[in-house]
Design a protein around this motif. Structure first.
Motif, mmCIF file in Angstrom:
data_model
loop_
_atom_site.group_PDB
_atom_site.id
_atom_site.type_symbol
_atom_site.label_atom_id
_atom_site.label_comp_id
_atom_site.label_asym_id
_atom_site.label_seq_id
_atom_site.Cartn_x
_atom_site.Cartn_y
_atom_site.Cartn_z
ATOM 1 N N LEU A 82 1.853 6.826 -6.806
ATOM 2 C CA LEU A 82 0.854 7.753 -7.061
ATOM 3 C C LEU A 82 1.304 9.256 -6.512
ATOM 4 C CD1 LEU A 82 -2.453 5.880 -5.874
ATOM 5 C CD2 LEU A 82 -1.551 6.459 -8.359
ATOM 6 N N HIS A 83 2.640 9.510 -5.935
ATOM 7 C CA HIS A 83 3.083 10.518 -5.601
ATOM 8 C C HIS A 83 2.558 11.361 -4.678
ATOM 9 C CE1 HIS A 83 6.096 9.892 -8.542
ATOM 10 N NE2 HIS A 83 5.692 11.287 -9.222
ATOM 11 N N LYS A 84 1.719 10.637 -3.286
ATOM 12 C CA LYS A 84 0.859 11.026 -2.491
ATOM 13 C C LYS A 84 1.929 11.717 -1.255
ATOM 14 C CE LYS A 84 -3.351 8.335 -2.719
ATOM 15 N NZ LYS A 84 -4.283 7.443 -2.170
ATOM 16 N N PRO A 85 2.165 12.739 -0.965
ATOM 17 C CA PRO A 85 2.840 13.449 0.037
ATOM 18 C C PRO A 85 3.106 12.648 1.238
ATOM 19 C CG PRO A 85 1.779 15.149 -1.198
ATOM 20 C CD PRO A 85 1.047 13.800 -1.569
ATOM 21 N N LYS A 86 1.568 12.331 1.702
ATOM 22 C CA LYS A 86 1.683 11.710 3.015
ATOM 23 C C LYS A 86 2.605 10.276 3.049
ATOM 24 C CE LYS A 86 -2.681 9.138 2.407
ATOM 25 N NZ LYS A 86 -3.912 8.930 2.871
ATOM 26 N N ALA A 87 2.833 9.691 2.074
ATOM 27 C CA ALA A 87 3.486 8.512 1.779
ATOM 28 C C ALA A 87 5.003 8.789 2.099
ATOM 29 C CB ALA A 87 3.331 7.738 0.528
ATOM 30 N N TYR A 88 5.376 9.764 1.408
ATOM 31 C CA TYR A 88 6.704 10.519 1.440
ATOM 32 C C TYR A 88 6.963 10.768 2.673
ATOM 33 C CZ TYR A 88 7.413 10.109 -3.578
ATOM 34 O OH TYR A 88 7.560 9.523 -4.880
ATOM 35 N N ILE A 137 0.899 -1.011 -0.013
ATOM 36 C CA ILE A 137 0.078 0.038 -0.017
ATOM 37 C C ILE A 137 0.808 1.401 0.095
ATOM 38 C CG2 ILE A 137 -1.692 1.196 1.424
ATOM 39 C CD1 ILE A 137 -2.767 -1.322 2.177
ATOM 40 N N LEU A 138 1.962 1.278 0.939
ATOM 41 C CA LEU A 138 2.777 2.379 0.723
ATOM 42 C C LEU A 138 3.460 2.486 -0.571
ATOM 43 C CD1 LEU A 138 4.402 4.405 2.276
ATOM 44 C CD2 LEU A 138 6.135 2.892 2.864
ATOM 45 N N LEU A 139 3.903 1.435 -1.176
ATOM 46 C CA LEU A 139 4.669 1.484 -2.520
ATOM 47 C C LEU A 139 3.488 2.056 -3.465
ATOM 48 C CD1 LEU A 139 6.714 0.868 -4.536
ATOM 49 C CD2 LEU A 139 5.798 -1.553 -4.741
ATOM 50 N N ILE A 140 2.172 1.553 -3.498
ATOM 51 C CA ILE A 140 1.366 2.090 -4.520
ATOM 52 C C ILE A 140 1.113 3.635 -4.198
ATOM 53 C CG2 ILE A 140 -0.941 1.967 -5.208
ATOM 54 C CD1 ILE A 140 -1.240 -0.843 -4.416
ATOM 55 N N TYR A 157 13.632 6.153 -6.530
ATOM 56 C CA TYR A 157 13.473 4.660 -6.710
ATOM 57 C C TYR A 157 12.782 4.191 -8.143
ATOM 58 C CZ TYR A 157 8.722 6.288 -5.851
ATOM 59 O OH TYR A 157 7.457 6.844 -6.093
ATOM 60 N N PHE A 158 12.315 5.111 -8.875
ATOM 61 C CA PHE A 158 11.821 4.749 -10.081
ATOM 62 C C PHE A 158 12.955 4.186 -11.166
ATOM 63 C CE2 PHE A 158 7.830 7.068 -9.587
ATOM 64 C CZ PHE A 158 6.891 6.268 -9.934
ATOM 65 N N LYS A 159 14.144 4.302 -10.926
ATOM 66 C CA LYS A 159 15.439 3.938 -11.479
ATOM 67 C C LYS A 159 15.352 2.421 -11.488
ATOM 68 C CE LYS A 159 18.757 7.936 -11.094
ATOM 69 N NZ LYS A 159 18.925 8.173 -12.523
ATOM 70 N N LEU A 160 14.663 1.666 -10.382
ATOM 71 C CA LEU A 160 14.863 0.363 -10.605
ATOM 72 C C LEU A 160 14.023 -0.426 -11.829
ATOM 73 C CD1 LEU A 160 13.842 -0.111 -6.785
ATOM 74 C CD2 LEU A 160 15.889 -0.629 -7.996
ATOM 75 N N LEU A 161 13.157 0.745 -12.608
ATOM 76 C CA LEU A 161 12.490 0.182 -13.626
ATOM 77 C C LEU A 161 13.652 -0.093 -14.736
ATOM 78 C CD1 LEU A 161 9.496 2.509 -13.595
ATOM 79 C CD2 LEU A 161 9.396 0.034 -13.032
#
Length: 230
Positions: free
Chosen positions: A53-59, A46-49, A163-167
């Motif tokens: 989705l670029h939710k500030p609260k997750a960051y 859920i955190l990863l999703i 982390y998107f570099k993992l793609l």
């Protein structure tokens, strides 16, 4: 860094109270009266999703509450993140070099060595421009919260939000056009902007502008190196 409410960013002393193993009560924020950090009881997926989705609260959860200096969980994370970041960036440069030159039987030991030298120069010079400009712009244009270490915590935020570099690793298995590399770069830029917005509590426009400027400087530094090595 202090713990933060993921909803409003307000400082909080405790995220939860543990009564017994597996029995905890999440604390509420004194400012917004909401649960300070619901991600504590959420699955990592859920955190990863929410990060995607670029939710500030997750960051906020990841940068302030999960990788908090006082928890001890982030010991060594900075160096591991830096090594992973540089290795993935080197692979990115290799993919672009392969797209330009192609791999063939005519490649000699000397040409492979020269290509490695170009890649290393591109990685280190490009990222030097990236981090220096971001640090410079945060010093000039942004307000860093009290208790936030400008260099260490800022660098960790940028590294982790890349982390998107993992793609890029997917390109080891499936064949994609080289243009996909630049699409991934755009995702990294946007993720860096959200992380910058969270740690500076600034406007989205200023954060996007700062990240765009820094990534553009890195891009042109890479092209300048290609011209010099040509």
């Amino acid at each position: 860094m202090e713990y933060r409410c993921v909803q409003c960013g307000f400082e909080i002393k405790k995220l939860y109270v543990q009564y017994s193993p597996g029995n905890i009560r999440l604390m509420k924020c004194e400012n917004c009266k909401a649960v300070a950090d619901e991600y504590i009881e959420c699955e990592p997926m859920i955190l990863l999703i929410d990060l995607i989705l670029h939710k500030p609260k997750a960051y906020r959860h990841l940068l302030y509450n999960r990788l908090n200096q006082e928890t001890g969980e982030c010991k060594g994370v900075l160096w591991k993140s830096a090594l992973a970041f540089l290795a993935l960036d080197a692979y990115r440069c290799l993919l672009l070099e392969m797209a330009r030159e192609g791999w063939g039987s005519s490649w000699s030991f000397g040409s492979v060595t020269w290509t490695c030298v170009k890649i290393l120069a591109d990685v280190f010079l490009g990222n030097l421009f990236l981090f220096y400009l971001l640090l410079l712009m945060t010093r000039i244009s942004f307000t860093i919260p009290v208790g936030f270490s400008r260099h260490k915590d800022f660098t960790l935020a940028i590294l982790v939000s890349s982390y998107f570099k993992l793609l890029l690793l997917a390109m080891m298995i499936w064949e994609f056009p080289s243009s996909v590399v630049f699409v991934i770069d755009l995702f990294v830029l946007s993720s860096n902007a959200v992380a910058l917005k969270v740690i500076t509590e600034s406007t989205t426009e200023k954060c996007i502008g700062a990240c765009f400027t820094a990534h553009a400087a890195k891009f042109f530094a890479g092209h300048l190196l290609q011209w010099c090595f040509a």
